[in-house]
Design a protein around this motif. Structure first.
Motif, short mmCIF file in Angstrom:
data_model
loop_
_atom_site.label_atom_id
_atom_site.label_comp_id
_atom_site.label_asym_id
_atom_site.label_seq_id
_atom_site.Cartn_x
_atom_site.Cartn_y
_atom_site.Cartn_z
N ARG A 1 9.53 14.67 -27.30
CA ARG A 1 9.04 15.20 -28.57
C ARG A 1 8.09 14.33 -29.21
NH1 ARG A 1 13.06 16.04 -32.91
NH2 ARG A 1 14.41 17.06 -31.41
N LEU A 2 8.54 12.92 -28.99
CA LEU A 2 7.63 12.00 -29.67
C LEU A 2 6.48 11.40 -28.67
CD1 LEU A 2 10.28 9.94 -31.93
CD2 LEU A 2 8.54 11.73 -32.67
N ASP A 3 6.75 11.58 -27.54
CA ASP A 3 5.77 11.32 -26.48
C ASP A 3 5.56 9.72 -26.58
OD1 ASP A 3 4.19 11.29 -24.12
OD2 ASP A 3 2.43 11.65 -25.46
N CYS A 4 6.72 8.99 -26.83
CA CYS A 4 6.46 7.48 -26.87
C CYS A 4 6.84 6.74 -25.67
CB CYS A 4 7.70 7.07 -27.90
SG CYS A 4 9.17 7.70 -27.80
N LYS A 5 5.88 6.47 -24.88
CA LYS A 5 5.70 5.92 -23.57
C LYS A 5 6.33 4.51 -23.55
CE LYS A 5 2.69 6.47 -20.52
NZ LYS A 5 1.24 6.26 -19.65
N ASP A 6 6.19 3.78 -24.66
CA ASP A 6 6.68 2.45 -24.66
C ASP A 6 8.23 2.19 -24.80
OD1 ASP A 6 6.64 3.85 -27.04
OD2 ASP A 6 5.97 1.82 -28.37
N MET A 7 8.72 3.33 -25.12
CA MET A 7 10.41 3.37 -24.99
C MET A 7 10.84 3.89 -23.94
SD MET A 7 11.79 2.10 -27.55
CE MET A 7 10.68 0.90 -27.83
N LEU A 8 10.01 4.62 -22.89
CA LEU A 8 10.47 5.38 -21.72
C LEU A 8 11.46 4.81 -20.55
CD1 LEU A 8 8.72 8.30 -19.71
CD2 LEU A 8 9.70 6.37 -18.47
N SER A 9 10.84 3.43 -20.37
CA SER A 9 11.25 2.51 -19.50
C SER A 9 13.03 2.31 -19.92
CB SER A 9 10.84 1.21 -19.29
OG SER A 9 11.22 0.57 -18.24
N ARG A 10 13.03 2.13 -21.04
CA ARG A 10 14.35 1.75 -21.96
C ARG A 10 15.34 3.04 -21.75
NH1 ARG A 10 13.59 -3.10 -26.13
NH2 ARG A 10 11.89 -4.29 -25.21
N VAL A 11 14.86 4.06 -22.31
CA VAL A 11 15.81 5.11 -22.34
C VAL A 11 16.00 5.67 -21.10
CG1 VAL A 11 15.61 7.65 -23.02
CG2 VAL A 11 14.70 5.85 -24.60
N GLY B 1 7.15 1.09 -17.31
CA GLY B 1 7.41 -0.21 -18.02
C GLY B 1 6.48 -1.09 -17.70
N MET B 2 6.10 -1.13 -16.42
CA MET B 2 4.93 -2.08 -16.06
C MET B 2 3.56 -1.93 -16.71
SD MET B 2 6.46 -4.26 -14.19
CE MET B 2 5.23 -5.09 -13.32
N GLN B 3 3.33 -0.63 -17.07
CA GLN B 3 2.13 -0.41 -17.45
C GLN B 3 2.17 -0.77 -18.94
OE1 GLN B 3 1.84 3.91 -17.01
NE2 GLN B 3 1.44 3.77 -14.81
N THR B 4 3.44 -0.63 -19.86
CA THR B 4 3.43 -0.94 -21.02
C THR B 4 3.91 -2.45 -21.35
OG1 THR B 4 5.66 -0.07 -21.19
CG2 THR B 4 4.00 1.20 -21.73
N GLY B 5 4.01 -2.97 -20.38
CA GLY B 5 4.39 -4.58 -20.37
C GLY B 5 6.11 -4.70 -20.89
#
Length: 347
Positions: A36-46, A75-79
């Motif tokens: 829903r939030l489209d938060c890519k920076d949390m995707l790798s962790r979730v 995760g590699m894309q967002t650091g």
């Protein structure tokens, strides 16, 4: 944004405490909020949290692997290097247990080991090396990780003792499982049993236990059944029955595991009348799920059963197991099978 990761983390803690229903619910909420939030920076962790503990019970492992690979890439894309490499390790594990060709997995491991060294990801590096050791043994590869005398189990035990001395308890438990699995595959049941008991000691009074996409319960069950046959101790049959119940949690996606465990327990109890039919059901289920590794194991167990009871079909099942191990890429296990059994090689 952080809430999706918080929910996923809580899901992991609930899973460790045995509240699987609540854990699955929070995993669902975490994924829904992430989308829903489209938060890519949390995707790798979730993804690392959710797909490591719950999703393998709801969808095939090859689908889980796709999500974990995406978790690595994003995760590699967002650091987010730590969780990117965590997803990479989980991808290799899920690929291994779903029967992806060993040569393919070994290629991924080579690339990601170098990346983990470059980014100083020591924890994930040590964890993926436990899998790498198992893969190379099965492939029978020449590598400086493997001992020249071929006593790979004792060499593995040295690696285990090093982790124990450095108080890397969870990592040591992971190595214990891989060694117990490898020993079972190569029919060294005493060593397999010792490694299971060692893992029990390491994980005593710890909430966090090795799970590895349900593989621990499955192979603990198989090892416990053989141990019950050999030692006649009640603790092994009790543990085998416990493993069957836990494995049933993933019946929808891994029916061959439950079918094989139940067949092996029936044989242990002397209920052999329908054993071949039951082995065949497990073989068919593994084939339908494209789990070539477990299809090979079930064929081998069916062959061992036939051999024990003087059934001439033993050579057929052992031959099928040999062909499937080779197809999986396990030249080491195929050679071991050929040394110990007679069958026609149509590979």
């Amino acid at each position: 944004k952080v809430s999706s990761f918080a929910l996923a983390s809580c899901s992991v803690m609930l899973h460790a405490r045995g509240d699987l229903r609540a854990s699955k619910l929070l995993s669902h909420f975490a994924l829904s909020l992430l989308a829903r939030l489209d938060c890519k920076d949390m995707l790798s962790r979730v993804y690392a949290c959710v797909y490591a503990i719950n999703s393998y019970t709801l969808e095939p492992l090859n689908k889980v692997s796709e999500k974990l690979l995406l978790g690595y890439e994003v995760g590699m894309q967002t650091g987010d290097i730590q969780f990117a490499t965590y997803n990479a390790r989980l991808y290799c594990e899920s690929s291994f247990w779903s029967g992806v060709r060993l040569g393919v997995i070994e290629g991924y491991i080579q690339v990601w080991v170098q990346q983990m060294i470059e980014y100083k990801q020591e924890w994930n590096l040590n964890m993926i090396n436990a899998l790498k050791y198992t893969v190379l043994i099965l492939m029978k590869c020449s590598n400086n990780l493997l001992p020249p005398n071929g006593d790979f189990l004792e060499e593995g035990k040295k690696i285990l003792n090093e982790h124990i001395e450095k108080k890397r308890t969870h990592l040591a438990a992971m190595v214990c499982f891989h060694l117990s699995y490898t020993a079972y595959i190569f029919c060294n049941y005493d060593f397999a049993r010792n490694m299971v008991e060692m893992r029990w000691k390491l994980e005593k009074n710890r909430n966090r236990k090795v799970g590895i996409f349900g593989a621990v319960h499955f192979f603990d069950g198989l090892i416990s059944i053989v141990s019950a046959q050999q030692t006649k101790e009640d603790k092994w049959i009790n543990h085998a029955l416990e493993c069957v119940n836990k494995t049933k949690a993933s019946t929808n996606v891994n029916p061959q595991r439950v079918l094989l465990l139940e067949t092996e327990i029936d044989v242990l109890m002397g209920k052999t009348k329908d054993a071949i039919e039951s082995y065949n059901k497990a073989i068919n289920a593994a084939r339908e799920n494209k789990c070539i590794n477990e299809q090979a194991i079930v064929n081998e167990r069916a062959g061992d059963f036939c051999l024990h009871y003087g059934d001439s079909r033993a050579s057929y099942y052992h031959g099928e197991a040999y062909r499937l191990y080779l197809k999986w890429g396990s030249a080491g296990k195929a050679a071991h099978l050929k040394r110990n059994h007679s069958f026609s090689d149509f590979s």
